[in-house]
Design an enzyme around this catalytic site. Structure first.
Site, PDB file in Angstrom:
ATOM      1  N   ALA B  12       5.882   5.622   9.734  1.00  0.00           N
ATOM      2  CA  ALA B  12       6.314   5.370   8.353  1.00  0.00           C
ATOM      3  C   ALA B  12       6.389   3.880   7.992  1.00  0.00           C
ATOM      4  CB  ALA B  12       7.661   6.050   8.109  1.00  0.00           C
ATOM      5  N   ALA B  13       7.283   3.163   8.641  1.00  0.00           N
ATOM      6  CA  ALA B  13       7.515   1.771   8.243  1.00  0.00           C
ATOM      7  C   ALA B  13       6.311   0.882   8.546  1.00  0.00           C
ATOM      8  CB  ALA B  13       8.761   1.230   8.947  1.00  0.00           C
ATOM      9  N   ARG B  23      -2.566  -5.327   0.533  1.00  0.00           N
ATOM     10  CA  ARG B  23      -2.649  -5.494  -0.929  1.00  0.00           C
ATOM     11  C   ARG B  23      -2.126  -6.859  -1.355  1.00  0.00           C
ATOM     12  NH1 ARG B  23      -0.155   0.295  -2.718  1.00  0.00           N
ATOM     13  NH2 ARG B  23      -1.640   1.551  -1.564  1.00  0.00           N
ATOM     14  N   SER B  40       0.898   7.525  11.750  1.00  0.00           N
ATOM     15  CA  SER B  40       1.203   7.777  10.347  1.00  0.00           C
ATOM     16  C   SER B  40       1.519   9.230  10.051  1.00  0.00           C
ATOM     17  CB  SER B  40       0.026   7.323   9.478  1.00  0.00           C
ATOM     18  OG  SER B  40       0.479   7.095   8.159  1.00  0.00           O
ATOM     19  N   CYS B  44       9.695  13.355   9.934  1.00  0.00           N
ATOM     20  CA  CYS B  44      10.680  14.262   9.343  1.00  0.00           C
ATOM     21  C   CYS B  44      10.121  15.672   9.227  1.00  0.00           C
ATOM     22  CB  CYS B  44      11.094  13.791   7.959  1.00  0.00           C
ATOM     23  SG  CYS B  44      11.286  12.029   7.841  1.00  0.00           S
ATOM     24  N   VAL B  88       2.804  -2.530  23.531  1.00  0.00           N
ATOM     25  CA  VAL B  88       3.157  -3.945  23.574  1.00  0.00           C
ATOM     26  C   VAL B  88       4.228  -4.112  24.648  1.00  0.00           C
ATOM     27  CG1 VAL B  88       4.146  -5.874  22.310  1.00  0.00           C
ATOM     28  CG2 VAL B  88       2.562  -4.312  21.172  1.00  0.00           C
ATOM     29  N   ASP B 288      13.308   2.461  11.524  1.00  0.00           N
ATOM     30  CA  ASP B 288      14.387   2.946  12.386  1.00  0.00           C
ATOM     31  C   ASP B 288      14.863   1.941  13.437  1.00  0.00           C
ATOM     32  OD1 ASP B 288      13.949   5.285  11.023  1.00  0.00           O
ATOM     33  OD2 ASP B 288      13.670   6.533  12.798  1.00  0.00           O
ATOM     34  N   ASN B 310      10.160   3.568   4.572  1.00  0.00           N
ATOM     35  CA  ASN B 310       9.079   3.240   3.645  1.00  0.00           C
ATOM     36  C   ASN B 310       9.445   2.063   2.746  1.00  0.00           C
ATOM     37  OD1 ASN B 310       6.503   5.023   3.437  1.00  0.00           O
ATOM     38  ND2 ASN B 310       8.126   6.406   4.085  1.00  0.00           N
ATOM     39  N   TYR B 431      20.498  18.797 -19.669  1.00  0.00           N
ATOM     40  CA  TYR B 431      21.122  20.111 -19.792  1.00  0.00           C
ATOM     41  C   TYR B 431      20.279  21.113 -20.554  1.00  0.00           C
ATOM     42  CZ  TYR B 431      23.721  23.894 -21.837  1.00  0.00           C
ATOM     43  OH  TYR B 431      24.081  25.142 -22.253  1.00  0.00           O
TER      44      TYR B 431
END
Lengths: 557, 557
Positions: B12-13, B23, B40, B44, B88, B288, B310, B431
């Protein structure tokens, strides 16, 4: 004599005001007057009673534990005296009395120390020919619903005039009874005033799929028939109709207030301050009869809703009984379920925001309502509206089969506290796969908004792309989806280069021409824009919301 | 050479950081290293893969449009190089290189300009005897899930140690596969650290109804078996187990960071500032493995969640690529679905708030999740926690079969912006009858909170009432429900006077004795308190949440 509080109107706002006044002042005498015979019912439930979703009238008039809120209930439980079939004919502010007529009898007077107006609203009846023919209905009261239920015969033709919340809910109810339903709307979209056109298109698609005939941009000039209505005259055409439902909206019931000389606001509803006091400090008003403040614009608005009526009733009741409470205002939140679509908004739509002079940026973000791998995930479209410069979130619209209500509620809270896009994007929303993707739809929309506001992402609307295509503009419409997606549904004239091949096939694209990239939802389209930007292309944009936001596919293709 | 950004961890991260770095800087070289072979994926989603709710592994690793996020995808679409099976082994901050071993081969080095640590978390393995026996599992990776799926045989016995989010999700998955499941929790409630006891009781009731054996207050001291696990030793008893799942929580993977001399925070996770930078400005961390700030308390916390990962990955990626972004923190929101119950919290629980020294008021409010007359309405219990004096909302918990997620999300936004009870009670939430009552559960809870904070409403907890009954306190427990409700389920020793008769039967009650009124949910209980107050009774309270919040009914009665 104890303080006497008189409340006119025994539904949402009035009932709440009376109950709250009792709790605030246990010794006050509290009298509620209502011209009808049903009290404290959920008027918002009427369409569901009409559709037989709610089987028994008393369900609408009961507490959650099944106690019917009748006169006896108010007397025994709330210590409040309710007089039904009692019409108030005038308010004499000098003498502090109301004139009333009970059950059509003689007029009498009742004095008050504090008066609470909860006179509600009435359906607008449009100024069209022959509107008084038989079998022409409005949908507001239980009596309306009872009459309409009798006449809703399978196979017969119903024509509903007005495609707002009530019009759509009624369309579903009558369609569900086997009627052939035509929905006629003067404006060129469903839910005008609630949703921008591209979001309303999601609703229109579903309503049409369910078999309802939808005529937008179609002004009704009159009805026709002999005694009973037989047809609707609209936009030069004649629509056969065994019954007609008028649903162009509601207007506040302000006659009593106006005749008593109370100030009427710019919206045509009773003017009140934040204590819900009218221009006479001894008279309060709450619910559909009064206006309120829009917290985004600071302007007065008339937004009659049961949720607001309850909040205002509470405040009016406390203040009438000598307490101190205030109601700040609303942000225009509304929602409806029609067939299997949920749709609503909070804050301002793009058109409302532009109308108020805001410099506006928008994001269209279609995505599943929960983790895409979780069974039952359904698509929803979000449209986020923010102010350029400040990044302040002005509004959110949402439509689709999935959970739109929770995105509206979270946005409603954020907008109330004047969140900007950055703050919205960092909300710690409840995440697990059955409830959302790891990045909730609202977070994704806020991230795209941040990219747009910072100039990193440049979107153009599907409407603008369509105009460019129609007018033969010299630009490249670049489809970056997979060949399979491209084959399934596409836009004529688009060039296909799947995103994964784009970096290798840059030479196929002209560097100086305008390029508009799109994919299914716009995330790959944005990615394509970034790739082409980085490669030195001069004028690249993406189409907001991707092909999911291309409303023309179910109209023109 | 262009800027090189190295990311350690491709879930995730890390995946988010790499994509966002690309980007932000189109020219940077971006290399992601991961010791595993799957990248990736939605961790969860593992419990749902385990339960076969998600049938295919690749669904967890796909984008919403079905593109698998593999190495090729990252290379072609994101312009990011991913090296899997690459561990690593060390970070040399002086020379700015990471030492790595690819596929078990020779060690090599890779230099970086910026390094992003997204090393994630690992399941805690409790220090109990024989924990290395076969058929003892953790649930974190795809490999874990594959192994566990093979061994989950219908009729066999599974014992899950730890009743947190993962423990409960795993219990449901294994129960669904026909196993006989026992859930063992050291603390005396399910979901300790997530919910207060009376809210956790709603979950416990449903989990038991589904046939799971629940043992709370039961500390596991060891496992037993020959080669394979055969039993769990807990609180002096022996629980037969063909397999054991360890789910006592997770710990951040900080070994690399610690060995490199980076600061580790008070929570044991990597310390970062709001730019996600570690104590070395060229090294960022996200997800995490790092700690974050709790926005209600201002303190550092370790709350590993995919949603937060994320958000942090985005910020770390932007900053690694030379941009400027910040992540403010979290408010501890979490949620789970277990069987047909939804349960979660945002902000602080009562026990957390008291632990932080807040002077706390609470409200328990059970009610249907939509208009009670609308089909499919289901009960939910809200517990609202606020600070006395300021009225500031500190937290919300919610549990039940109905829509709890949207109440949590709206409250999360309100808590983030430091709303008080008054502001929460006036939110303009969406409502219509399919979505909520006219007064949403959250509004009702906030109104009760206002009444309590102002001293108008005086509640006492079911726990306190139970204590008083057990210790023989001299007080009147007054049931103000209908005789029918009273007959259906009651509390021994309660005196029945239906609310509607209370005003007429005051003489049956002693004026100077303590009276505790209750009904189904507490609204009539509160009404009774107001009636008795007004009549001059000296010491009247109501039981918070009514009989719906009386958790003892399914334990002791």
């Amino acid at each position: 004599m104890n303080n006497r509080i008189v409340v006119i109107g025994a539904n949402a706002a009035g009932a709440k005001a009376a109950a709250k006044a009792r709790r605030t002042d246990p010794r006050a005498e509290i009298v509620v007057l209502d011209r009808g015979s049903f009290i404290s019912y959920g008027a918002c439930g009427i369409p569901y009673y009409l559709s037989d979703t709610v089987k028994e009238l008393k369900e609408l008039m009961s507490t959650p534990v099944g106690v019917v809120r009748d006169r006896n209930f108010f007397s025994k439980v709330k210590g409040v005296s309710v007089r039904t079939n009692t019409e108030v004919t005038a308010i004499d502010r000098t003498r502090k009395v109301v004139r009333l007529r009970e059950g059509g009898g003689e007029e009498s007077e009742l004095c008050y120390h504090k008066l609470v107006l909860a006179t509600g609203s009435s359906p607008l009846v449009p100024p069209i020919d022959n509107v008084t023919l038989d079998d022409v209905f409005t949908v507001k009261s239980i009596e309306d619903a009872e009459l309409l239920k009798e006449r809703a015969v399978p196979g017969a033709a119903a024509c509903i005039i007005g495609a707002g919340l009530i019009g759509l809910e009624t369309a579903e109810a009558l369609q569900g009874k086997g009627m052939r339903v035509t929905l006629v709307e003067m404006r060129d979209q469903l839910l005008p005033g609630v949703l921008d056109p591209e979001v309303a298109a999601v609703v229109e698609k579903q309503v049409k799929l369910q078999g309802v005939t939808v005529l937008t941009g179609c002004a009704v000039t009159g009805l026709d028939g002999e005694g009973r209505v037989q047809q609707v005259i609209a936009g030069g055409r004649q629509i056969a109709a065994d019954l007609v439902v008028l649903a162009p909206g509601v207007r506040p019931n302000v006659a009593l207030a106006r005749e008593a000389g109370l100030a009427i606001g710019v919206t045509g509803a009773i003017a009140v301050n934040e204590r819900q006091a009218t221009s006479d400090p001894d008279i309060l008003a709450c619910g559909d009869c009064c206006e309120t403040t829009h917290l985004v614009t600071g302007r007065k608005v008339f937004v009659p809703l049961g949720s607001t009526a309850n909040k205002q009733g509470r405040v009016a009741g406390i203040n009438a009984a000598g307490g101190a409470a205030t109601f700040a205002g609303v942000i225009g939140t509304s929602i409806l379920k029609v067939f299997n679509v949920n749709a609503g908004k909070t804050g301002l739509t793009e058109s409302e925001a532009r109308g108020q002079g805001f410099d506006v940026e928008t994001v269209l973000s279609p995505a599943p309502d929960r983790a895409h791998f979780y069974p039952g995930a359904k698509p929803i479209l979000l449209k986020l509206v923010a102010e350029r410069g400040t990044g302040r979130i002005l509004g959110l619209q949402a439509a689709g089969e999935g959970a739109v209500d929770k995105r509206l509620d979270a946005a409603a809270a954020a907008i109330t506290f004047r969140a900007n896009a950055e703050q919205l994007s960092q909300l710690d929303l409840a995440y697990a796969p059955p409830y959302s993707a790891a990045m909730d739809n609202l977070i994704v929309a806020a991230d795209i908004m941040k990219n747009k506001l910072a100039g990193h992402a440049r979107g153009i609307s599907a409407r603008e792309v369509k105009r460019k295509l129609e007018e033969g503009d010299d630009f490249i419409l670049l489809d970056v989806r997979s060949p399979a997606e491209h084959g399934e549904i596409g836009i004529a004239g688009a060039k296909l280069i799947p995103l994964g091949a784009l970096r290798e096939r840059l030479e196929e694209l002209p560097r100086d021409k305008e390029i508009v990239a799109f994919c299914k939802v716009s995330l790959r389209g944005y990615e394509a824009q970034k790739i082409l930007d980085a490669a030195g292309f001069a004028d690249v944009k993406f189409m907001d919301g991707g092909i999911m936001a291309w409303p023309y596919r179910f109209r023109d293709q």
